[in-house]
Design an enzyme around this catalytic site. Structure first.
Site, PDB file in Angstrom:
ATOM      1  N   ASN A 205       0.855  -1.194   0.000  1.00 16.98           N
ATOM      2  CA  ASN A 205       0.000   0.000   0.000  1.00 16.98           C
ATOM      3  C   ASN A 205       0.888   1.240   0.000  1.00 16.98           C
ATOM      4  O   ASN A 205       2.115   1.138   0.005  1.00 16.98           O
ATOM      5  CB  ASN A 205      -0.962  -0.025   1.197  1.00 16.98           C
ATOM      6  CG  ASN A 205      -0.202  -0.095   2.505  1.00 16.98           C
ATOM      7  OD1 ASN A 205       0.530   0.813   2.867  1.00 16.98           O
ATOM      8  ND2 ASN A 205      -0.352  -1.214   3.225  1.00 16.98           N
ATOM      9  N   ASP A 273      -4.424  -5.939   5.185  1.00 21.99           N
ATOM     10  CA  ASP A 273      -5.481  -6.738   5.799  1.00 21.99           C
ATOM     11  C   ASP A 273      -5.495  -8.163   5.254  1.00 21.99           C
ATOM     12  O   ASP A 273      -5.921  -9.085   5.923  1.00 21.99           O
ATOM     13  CB  ASP A 273      -6.850  -6.087   5.531  1.00 21.99           C
ATOM     14  CG  ASP A 273      -7.035  -4.832   6.369  1.00 21.99           C
ATOM     15  OD1 ASP A 273      -6.499  -4.791   7.489  1.00 21.99           O
ATOM     16  OD2 ASP A 273      -7.710  -3.892   5.907  1.00 21.99           O
ATOM     17  N   LYS A 338     -11.666  -2.422  17.739  1.00 22.40           N
ATOM     18  CA  LYS A 338     -10.292  -2.884  17.982  1.00 22.40           C
ATOM     19  C   LYS A 338      -9.984  -2.996  19.479  1.00 22.40           C
ATOM     20  O   LYS A 338      -9.062  -3.682  19.869  1.00 22.40           O
ATOM     21  CB  LYS A 338      -9.291  -1.921  17.349  1.00 22.40           C
ATOM     22  CG  LYS A 338      -9.486  -1.724  15.851  1.00 22.40           C
ATOM     23  CD  LYS A 338      -8.488  -2.522  15.056  1.00 22.40           C
ATOM     24  CE  LYS A 338      -8.632  -2.207  13.573  1.00 22.40           C
ATOM     25  NZ  LYS A 338      -7.691  -2.954  12.757  1.00 22.40           N
TER      26      LYS A 338
END
Ligand code: CTP
Length: 393
Positions: A205, A273, A338
């Protein structure tokens, strides 16, 4: 008040010493400056004096200087001796123990820690003589703020450019080391992850690691012991932190787990991810059908793992959220999901923030949401580190 003895040696980067003095004064440090003969070709004693507000020392055999403060005394009155910029010449003198001018004599006579920020042409920096000198100095305990890589005043490109003044200051503050976070251990994740598809391809990314690295540096500047677990980035190694280089999310998770226990965890990495279900042993070939599919499987969530109740859960776990819409809403949901204590949310939707130098964040804590004005990533890091320091006060 802590005091540094700043030796400004020769080189075009000497002008940056003025900015360093300004930042050091702003950080509450006293600065006594020594200008070498070569340094004085690039900055004037008057400009240094205006910024330090103090007398500038230049001569080894000055009658007036010696009656005020002898050079031995000068070298001992500071808490830290800083050479910025440090030319190839002064590094060589330090290594050899030469004492033929005020700066080199001070460096030989001091009983204080010494930090150098080298700056020179790329070939001089990469010359075996300089490499050997730096190695020797490091082995003697001299702290080195590594130079940056980039275009140089001489028209060449490469490592050798003086580190930016805020980075040198962070190194100085870490060396003076009695900040708010002394005795605390912080784990910081930074950068992207690379998830291999085959021996030559990977999924990644746009994360540059700038924000995570700046946070690691800012926490170290407050005296924390910092373990920085970083994916592949094109940044100089930050000063004074323990750097663990990884590639994949699973390696990052293992490195984070191995670094526990910690008081603080800041997950600034843009962890992939997903990863390809299998890593092909050989390079994948086109099969002629014009299309192919990659099977992906989910990576472990490092932040969620750190946030879960456990005997080794860091006291303060901070996550990041990169969102492209409905920032506050998505960020609040992410914080709850989270299980982290704080969440730094940033809007990365088309504003050039990911990979850029600036950030505009919303900080979510148990006390609510706090929007921060747009500022550079260094400033975000310092503000966050100060908040973490206040939390532990
Ligand atoms: N993170 C992590 N491990 C992962 C994925 C993310 O530690 N495998 C951390 C990041 O370092 C960051 C936070 O989780 O602190 C935000 O991750 P993000 O990927 O933005 O959130 P997701 O939970 O993946 O949510 P979504 O993709 O829906 O935005």
């Amino acid at each position: 008040m802590k005091r540094i003895l700043l030796i400004v040696s020769g080189g075009i980067a000497a002008y940056k010493a003025l900015e360093l003095v300004r930042l050091a004064s702003k950080a509450g440090l006293g600065v006594t400056a020594v200008l070498t003969k070569a340094g004085a070709e690039f900055v004037t004693p008057l400009s240094l004096q205006a910024l330090t507000g103090e007398k500038i020392y230049q001569d080894l055999f000055s009658l007036t200087d010696d009656s005020e403060m002898g050079h031995i005394e000068l070298s001992r009155a500071a808490d830290l001796v800083v050479v910025a910029p440090a030319s190839a010449d002064i590094l060589a003198k330090m290594t050899a123990g030469l004492a033929d001018d005020l700066a080199s004599t001070l460096l030989l006579a001091t009983d204080k820690r010494v930090l150098v920020a080298p700056a020179m042409n790329v070939r001089m920096w990469q010359h075996p003589a300089t490499e050997t000198n730096i190695g020797t100095l490091k082995a003697r305990g001299v702290l080195v703020v590594e130079p940056d890589e980039g275009p140089m005043a001489c028209g060449e490109y490469g490592p050798g450019r003086l580190a930016e003044p805020p980075v040198i200051l962070a190194g100085i503050l870490a060396a003076l080391n009695d900040g708010l976070l002394k005795g605390k251990h912080a784990i910081v994740t930074s950068g992207p992850t690379h998830e291999p598809i085959d021996p030559v391809r990977y999924i990644a990314n746009r994360s540059s690691g700038k924000q995570g690295h700046a946070i690691a540096q800012a926490l170290a500047a407050l005296g924390a012991r910092v373990t920085l677990v970083s994916g592949p980035v094109a940044l100089p190694d930050p000063f004074g932190v323990e750097l663990v280089k990884v590639e994949t999310a699973r390696q990052m998770q293992a490195a984070v787990q191995a670094a526990l226990p910690a008081d603080i965890a800041v997950c600034a990495a843009a962890v992939g991810d997903w990863r390809p279900q299998t890593e092909a042993e050989q390079k994948l070939k086109k099969d002629g059908s014009g299309a192919t599919a990659l099977s992906l499987t989910e990576n472990p969530d490092i932040l969620a793992g750190l946030s879960a109740p456990s005997p080794t859960r860091p006291k303060l776990v901070i996550g990041f959220a990169a969102e492209t819409e409905r920032l506050a809403e998505h960020a609040a949901a992410k914080r709850a999901r989270k299980g982290c204590d704080w969440l730094v949310a940033n809007n990365v939707g088309g504003t050039g923030i990911m990979g850029g130098d600036e950030n505009e964040v919303l900080l979510l804590t148990a006390d609510g949401a706090e929007p921060w004005a747009r500022m550079n990533k260094q400033a975000v890091a310092e503000k966050l580190a100060a908040k973490i320091g206040a939390y532990f006060e």
